[in-house]
Motif scaffolding. Sequence first.
Motif, PDB file in Angstrom:
ATOM      1  N   LEU A 217       0.832  -1.203   0.000  1.00 26.31           N
ATOM      2  CA  LEU A 217       0.000   0.000   0.000  1.00 26.31           C
ATOM      3  C   LEU A 217       0.865   1.251   0.000  1.00 26.31           C
ATOM      4  N   GLY A 218       1.920   1.252   0.820  1.00 23.11           N
ATOM      5  CA  GLY A 218       2.814   2.407   0.886  1.00 23.11           C
ATOM      6  C   GLY A 218       3.471   2.697  -0.443  1.00 23.11           C
ATOM      7  N   GLN A 219       3.733   1.649  -1.224  1.00 19.89           N
ATOM      8  CA  GLN A 219       4.328   1.816  -2.553  1.00 19.89           C
ATOM      9  C   GLN A 219       3.269   2.035  -3.629  1.00 19.89           C
ATOM     10  N   GLN A 220       1.995   1.967  -3.225  1.00 18.91           N
ATOM     11  CA  GLN A 220       0.856   2.081  -4.149  1.00 18.91           C
ATOM     12  C   GLN A 220       0.985   1.070  -5.287  1.00 18.91           C
ATOM     13  N   ASP A 221       1.380  -0.126  -4.917  1.00 16.64           N
ATOM     14  CA  ASP A 221       1.547  -1.227  -5.867  1.00 16.64           C
ATOM     15  C   ASP A 221       0.233  -2.006  -5.917  1.00 16.64           C
ATOM     16  N   MET A 222      -0.686  -1.553  -6.773  1.00 13.44           N
ATOM     17  CA  MET A 222      -2.018  -2.141  -6.831  1.00 13.44           C
ATOM     18  C   MET A 222      -2.004  -3.645  -7.106  1.00 13.44           C
ATOM     19  N   PRO A 223      -1.243  -4.151  -8.095  1.00  9.19           N
ATOM     20  CA  PRO A 223      -1.274  -5.606  -8.341  1.00  9.19           C
ATOM     21  C   PRO A 223      -0.869  -6.418  -7.116  1.00  9.19           C
ATOM     22  N   LYS A 224       0.184  -5.985  -6.423  1.00 10.31           N
ATOM     23  CA  LYS A 224       0.634  -6.723  -5.238  1.00 10.31           C
ATOM     24  C   LYS A 224      -0.395  -6.634  -4.119  1.00 10.31           C
ATOM     25  N   VAL A 225      -0.969  -5.445  -3.926  1.00 16.64           N
ATOM     26  CA  VAL A 225      -1.989  -5.264  -2.893  1.00 16.64           C
ATOM     27  C   VAL A 225      -3.153  -6.219  -3.131  1.00 16.64           C
ATOM     28  N   ASP A 281      10.620   3.370   4.500  1.00 15.58           N
ATOM     29  CA  ASP A 281       9.341   2.883   3.962  1.00 15.58           C
ATOM     30  C   ASP A 281       8.216   3.851   4.295  1.00 15.58           C
ATOM     31  N   TYR A 282       8.261   4.405   5.513  1.00 11.89           N
ATOM     32  CA  TYR A 282       7.217   5.352   5.926  1.00 11.89           C
ATOM     33  C   TYR A 282       7.355   6.687   5.192  1.00 11.89           C
ATOM     34  N   THR A 283       8.567   7.165   5.039  1.00 14.10           N
ATOM     35  CA  THR A 283       8.743   8.448   4.336  1.00 14.10           C
ATOM     36  C   THR A 283       8.368   8.322   2.859  1.00 14.10           C
ATOM     37  N   ALA A 284       8.666   7.164   2.243  1.00 15.38           N
ATOM     38  CA  ALA A 284       8.276   6.957   0.844  1.00 15.38           C
ATOM     39  C   ALA A 284       6.757   6.929   0.717  1.00 15.38           C
ATOM     40  N   ALA A 285       6.082   6.271   1.651  1.00 16.35           N
ATOM     41  CA  ALA A 285       4.617   6.229   1.628  1.00 16.35           C
ATOM     42  C   ALA A 285       4.027   7.611   1.842  1.00 16.35           C
ATOM     43  N   ALA A 286       4.644   8.417   2.720  1.00 20.56           N
ATOM     44  CA  ALA A 286       4.159   9.773   2.971  1.00 20.56           C
ATOM     45  C   ALA A 286       4.236  10.615   1.704  1.00 20.56           C
ATOM     46  N   ARG A 287       5.305  10.429   0.944  1.00 20.88           N
ATOM     47  CA  ARG A 287       5.436  11.200  -0.310  1.00 20.88           C
ATOM     48  C   ARG A 287       4.375  10.771  -1.319  1.00 20.88           C
ATOM     49  N   LYS A 288       4.073   9.502  -1.387  1.00 17.10           N
ATOM     50  CA  LYS A 288       3.103   9.008  -2.369  1.00 17.10           C
ATOM     51  C   LYS A 288       1.670   9.404  -2.009  1.00 17.10           C
ATOM     52  N   PHE A 289       1.321   9.305  -0.713  1.00 17.70           N
ATOM     53  CA  PHE A 289      -0.059   9.571  -0.305  1.00 17.70           C
ATOM     54  C   PHE A 289      -0.305  11.051  -0.039  1.00 17.70           C
ATOM     55  N   PRO A 291      -0.632  14.387   2.706  1.00 16.77           N
ATOM     56  CA  PRO A 291      -1.521  14.513   3.874  1.00 16.77           C
ATOM     57  C   PRO A 291      -2.967  14.134   3.557  1.00 16.77           C
ATOM     58  N   GLY A 292      -3.453  14.560   2.383  1.00 18.68           N
ATOM     59  CA  GLY A 292      -4.849  14.279   2.038  1.00 18.68           C
ATOM     60  C   GLY A 292      -5.113  12.798   1.853  1.00 18.68           C
ATOM     61  N   GLY A 293      -4.224  12.120   1.136  1.00 16.20           N
ATOM     62  CA  GLY A 293      -4.410  10.694   0.899  1.00 16.20           C
ATOM     63  C   GLY A 293      -4.293   9.878   2.169  1.00 16.20           C
ATOM     64  N   THR A 294      -3.418  10.304   3.072  1.00 11.21           N
ATOM     65  CA  THR A 294      -3.252   9.597   4.341  1.00 11.21           C
ATOM     66  C   THR A 294      -4.502   9.735   5.208  1.00 11.21           C
ATOM     67  N   GLU A 295      -5.032  10.960   5.275  1.00  9.86           N
ATOM     68  CA  GLU A 295      -6.255  11.170   6.064  1.00  9.86           C
ATOM     69  C   GLU A 295      -7.425  10.394   5.466  1.00  9.86           C
ATOM     70  N   ARG A 296      -7.490  10.341   4.129  1.00 13.08           N
ATOM     71  CA  ARG A 296      -8.571   9.597   3.485  1.00 13.08           C
ATOM     72  C   ARG A 296      -8.469   8.103   3.824  1.00 13.08           C
ATOM     73  N   ALA A 297      -7.239   7.574   3.844  1.00 12.69           N
ATOM     74  CA  ALA A 297      -7.041   6.163   4.185  1.00 12.69           C
ATOM     75  C   ALA A 297      -7.506   5.876   5.609  1.00 12.69           C
ATOM     76  N   ILE A 298      -7.213   6.787   6.528  1.00 14.15           N
ATOM     77  CA  ILE A 298      -7.621   6.601   7.924  1.00 14.15           C
ATOM     78  C   ILE A 298      -9.149   6.630   8.051  1.00 14.15           C
ATOM     79  N   LEU A 299      -9.785   7.558   7.317  1.00 11.62           N
ATOM     80  CA  LEU A 299     -11.249   7.626   7.344  1.00 11.62           C
ATOM     81  C   LEU A 299     -11.878   6.371   6.747  1.00 11.62           C
ATOM     82  N   LEU A 300     -11.282   5.846   5.683  1.00  7.50           N
ATOM     83  CA  LEU A 300     -11.787   4.612   5.087  1.00  7.50           C
ATOM     84  C   LEU A 300     -11.662   3.434   6.064  1.00  7.50           C
ATOM     85  N   LEU A 301     -10.560   3.381   6.792  1.00  8.56           N
ATOM     86  CA  LEU A 301     -10.381   2.310   7.776  1.00  8.56           C
ATOM     87  C   LEU A 301     -11.452   2.370   8.847  1.00  8.56           C
ATOM     88  N   HIS A 302     -11.788   3.579   9.279  1.00  2.07           N
ATOM     89  CA  HIS A 302     -12.857   3.728  10.267  1.00  2.07           C
ATOM     90  C   HIS A 302     -14.196   3.268   9.686  1.00  2.07           C
TER      91      HIS A 302
END
Length: 332
Positions: A217-225, A281-289, A291-302
Amino acid sequence: MEYQDIIKDWKQQKFRPLYWLEGEEDFFIDQVVDYAEHKLLSEADKGFNLTVLYGKDTDWATVVNACRRYPMFAERQVVILKEAQSMRDLLKLEAYIEQPLESTVFVVAHKQGKIDGRSKMAKLVKDKGVILSTKKLYDNQLPSWAEAYVKSQGLAISEKACILLADHIGNDLSRIANEIDKLLVNLPQGKKIDENDIEKYVGISKEYNVFELQNALGQQDMPKVMRIVRYFSANPKAAPIQMVIPALYNYFSKINLLFGVKGGEKEMASALGVHPFFLKDYTAAARKFGPGGTERAILLLHQYNLRSIGINDSGNEDGELMKEMVFRMLRP
C-alpha cells in the motif's frame, strides 16, 4: 528490578525473604514463578520444602502458617502464592511481611493490578523484599523484545522476521516466546532466524501477511496489494479483517505523524516509534499519499471497521470488504 535480575540473583544464591510480582504483563511474572517452582529447589527438597497456594482457594492464616514453617533437611523453603489478586484477606499478610522468616522464600504473584503505593502493605513490601512491577509493552517494542529473547536463547533473528512475528501474533509475549521456543527446537545452534524459518515453522507466509500488505500500500503497488488481499480472502484465518484494519490504522497513523515532525531521521523514527531501518518505507509512503491521501485512508479504515461489524453494511463478506477498501485507498 527486571525479572531477569531476580532469576540472576537466585542463580547466584542471593535471596530475599519476599518477592512481590505485580502488574499487567503476565509473561514476566510467570517466568519468575516458574523458576521459583521448578528450579529453586532440588527434586529431593521439593517434597518437603515447596508449597504452592492459590489466592482464590486459600486464606491468610494458611499462607502465614506455610511461610513460618522451617525448612526440612535444607537451607530454605519456597512458598508461592499464585493468583494473589483473588485472595480476599490479602492485606492480613502484613503481619508476616513485617517480620518474615529468612529461611523462607515467599513469592507472591499478583497479576493484572498493583497494590496502592501509599498503603502500609506497599511500604512493607518495598522495605522487606523485592517488587517486580510489570506493564504491557507497546506494539512498537515487540520486535525488539522478540530479538532480545532470541539472543538470550543463543540465536539471532533478522529484523523482518521479528516484524512478522510481532505483527502476526500481537501483544502476547507468551505466544511469541512459545513460537520462538519452537524455532529453537527445530533450528541448529547459531542459525540466524529469517522469514523463511518463520514461514516454515510458525506458519506465517513471508509473502502474504499484514506487513507485506502495508508495504505494498505504501508503494501504491495495486497488483501486489490485490494479490495479498485475494490470498487473505481465500485464507480467512491467515489475516482476518479484524486484525488487518487495526494494523493498517496504526501504519497510516504513523505516516500521518510525519507531516508534523521536524528534524532528521533520528527524530522522525523516535516520533513514529519505529526502528530507523524501516523509516524509509514510511517516508516513501508519505510522499506518495500526501496529507490528504493519508487522512482519506484513515477515514476509510474507520468506515470499513464499522461495516465489518455490520454497521451500514448489508452483509458483505470480509474478503470483499477488504478488496473494496484497499481499492478505494489507491484509486480515490
